[in-house]
Enzyme design. Structure first.
Site, short mmCIF file in Angstrom:
data_model
loop_
_atom_site.label_atom_id
_atom_site.label_comp_id
_atom_site.label_asym_id
_atom_site.label_seq_id
_atom_site.Cartn_x
_atom_site.Cartn_y
_atom_site.Cartn_z
N ASN A 100 -5.19 12.44 0.54
CA ASN A 100 -4.29 11.59 1.32
C ASN A 100 -5.15 10.84 2.33
O ASN A 100 -6.37 11.00 2.38
CB ASN A 100 -3.20 12.44 2.01
N LYS A 101 -4.51 10.01 3.13
CA LYS A 101 -5.21 9.14 4.08
C LYS A 101 -6.26 9.89 4.88
O LYS A 101 -6.02 11.03 5.32
CB LYS A 101 -4.16 8.50 5.00
N ARG A 153 -7.46 -0.31 -6.85
CA ARG A 153 -7.71 0.78 -5.89
C ARG A 153 -7.86 2.09 -6.70
O ARG A 153 -7.04 2.37 -7.57
CB ARG A 153 -6.56 0.91 -4.88
N GLN A 159 -1.93 2.45 9.85
CA GLN A 159 -0.63 2.55 9.14
C GLN A 159 0.39 3.31 9.99
O GLN A 159 1.58 3.02 9.93
CB GLN A 159 -0.80 3.28 7.80
N ARG A 188 0.87 -1.18 0.00
CA ARG A 188 0.00 0.00 0.00
C ARG A 188 0.90 1.22 0.00
O ARG A 188 2.12 1.11 0.08
CB ARG A 188 -1.04 -0.02 1.15
N GLY A 189 0.27 2.40 -0.12
CA GLY A 189 1.06 3.63 -0.30
C GLY A 189 1.16 3.88 -1.79
O GLY A 189 1.53 2.97 -2.55
N ALA A 190 0.84 5.12 -2.20
CA ALA A 190 0.67 5.41 -3.62
C ALA A 190 1.85 4.97 -4.50
O ALA A 190 1.66 4.22 -5.47
CB ALA A 190 0.36 6.89 -3.81
N ASP A 233 -1.84 10.82 -2.17
CA ASP A 233 -2.27 9.78 -3.12
C ASP A 233 -2.61 10.36 -4.48
O ASP A 233 -2.54 9.67 -5.49
CB ASP A 233 -3.47 9.01 -2.56
O1 MRU Z 1 -4.50 3.20 2.07
P1 MRU Z 1 -3.01 3.39 1.95
O2 MRU Z 1 -2.25 2.83 3.11
O3 MRU Z 1 -2.50 2.94 0.62
O4 MRU Z 1 -2.84 4.98 2.01
C1 MRU Z 1 -1.56 5.52 1.98
C2 MRU Z 1 -1.50 6.98 2.13
O5 MRU Z 1 -2.52 7.64 2.25
C3 MRU Z 1 -0.16 7.62 2.05
O6 MRU Z 1 -0.08 8.74 2.86
C4 MRU Z 1 0.09 8.04 0.58
O7 MRU Z 1 -0.11 6.96 -0.28
C5 MRU Z 1 1.45 8.59 0.37
S1 MRU Z 1 2.66 7.34 0.43
C6 MRU Z 1 4.19 7.96 0.02
#
Ligand code: MRU
Length: 345
Positions: A247-248, A87, A196, A45-47, A237
């Site tokens: 973002n999250k 996603r 996270q 996970r994470g963009a 994201d």
């Molecule tokens: O749902 P996730 O864990 O994929 O969400 C991740 C985030 O929101 C991060 O802050 C974002 O992807 C930036 S990662 C460098």
């Protein structure tokens, strides 16, 4: 450095982020549907990491496609479609799919054989992986100067090594600032519902011996008001042309609190997270995830069965809360409609 997503001859090896920090395991995903499912299920996970995993998954899937161009094309389109459905919010996924499609187009123009095309797709996926690490290191250097010389930086979710091919975006800036001699510690929001912050950010910072204090999401305002936090930095994201940042979930709340308390709020993200095709954050699709993530923690029920649940995985922070956007190509300041476009020149 922790290995987040790796190409191997057997398949794509990924650290299973669902079981951190209690288990550190690196399963190998040997088929493209397995990689796509791993993205959906948040193994990775994470963009930026999602983008890298998708590129590798596409290369893996392409290896099994038939040797006639028409059948290869059809199969390739289906693989890309399957990844596009994993996603919806992180634009890095769609950026990576597009890069792989462009690679195929270039191979066809050059009249490569199907076997050569398959090799080129693997090379491109590996190049995307490498370029992400380099971008994060450059972002770190660009952002380090913005960090206070000492104090506490608050972050939300995990925008660290685990969210990328390595080093991290927001945490990369903190790493670079510390390497440059700044005396920084981190407050990490736990980041309900998927945790996270608690599970991943604390784990990787502890591993690097960067001082970290875990707080629950509802404590951020309290500590800002007490003067305990000097800056906020988060990842993204998807960033719209006007600088609105998806973002999250919970990021918006932190940004508003930061403004209220005169604390700078920074976003660190690679150019692959910028979506200049969309004008504002209103056009960013927000993923809705399973209610079980909210009603249960690690399989333990914490809410009555049958209760109505909302679980948007992301929110949008309007650009007026964002002091600067740190990228590998430089730092953008408002007005973002002008400055973000300039980064691509
Ligand atoms: O749902 P996730 O864990 O994929 O969400 C991740 C985030 O929101 C991060 O802050 C974002 O992807 C930036 S990662 C460098």
């Amino acid at each position: 450095m922790i290995k987040i997503v790796e190409w191997t001859d057997e398949g794509v090896v990924m650290i299973d982020q669902r079981v951190l920090p209690t288990e550190e395991i690196y399963p190998c995903y040997k088929t493209y549907p397995e990689v796509a499912k791993a993205i959906k299920d948040m193994v990775v996970r994470g963009a930026p990491a999602i983008g890298v995993a998708a590129a590798m998954g596409i290369a893996l899937g392409a290896k099994t496609l038939p040797d006639t161009l028409e059948a290869f094309d059809q199969g390739f389109e289906k693989i890309c479609q399957d990844f596009a459905e994993t996603r919806p919010t992180a634009v890095n996924l769609f950026w990576a799919i597009e890069k792989m499609k462009l690679t195929l187009e270039a191979c066809k123009r050059d009249k490569l054989s199907i076997n050569e095309i398959k090799e080129e797709l693997v090379k491109q996926a590996i190049a995307i992986h490498r370029a992400d690490i380099t971008a994060n290191e450059e972002m770190g250097r660009n952002g380090a100067a913005l960090m206070p010389n000492e104090g506490v930086v608050l972050t939300h979710c995990n925008a660290g090594a685990l969210a990328t091919a390595g080093y991290g975006t927001a945490l990369g800036v903190i790493r670079a600032a510390r390497s440059a001699g700044k005396n920084l510690a981190v407050y990490s929001d736990e980041t309900r519902p998927f945790l996270q912050g608690a599970r991943l950010t604390c784990w990787e910072l502890q591993k690097d011996e960067i001082p970290v204090t875990l707080i629950t999401d509802n404590m951020a305002g309290h500590f800002m008001k007490l003067g305990k936090i000097q800056a906020v930095i988060v990842g993204a994201d998807r960033i719209a042309a006007n600088g609105d940042v998806a973002n999250k979930i919970g990021t918006y709340m932190v940004a508003v609190l930061a403004k209220e308390n005169n604390i700078p709020f920074y976003v660190a993200a690679p150019l692959s997270t910028l979506d200049l095709k969309i004008k504002s954050g209103e056009q960013i699709p927000i993923e809705e995830r399973s209610s079980l993530e909210v009603t249960h923690i690690k399989g333990q029920q914490v809410a009555p069965i049958g209760v109505n649940v909302a679980n948007p995985a992301f929110d949008v922070t309007p650009n007026q809360y964002v002091k600067a956007i740190i990228t590998e190509k430089g730092v953008a300041y408002p007005p973002y409609t002008e400055t973000l476009a300039k980064l691509f020149e």
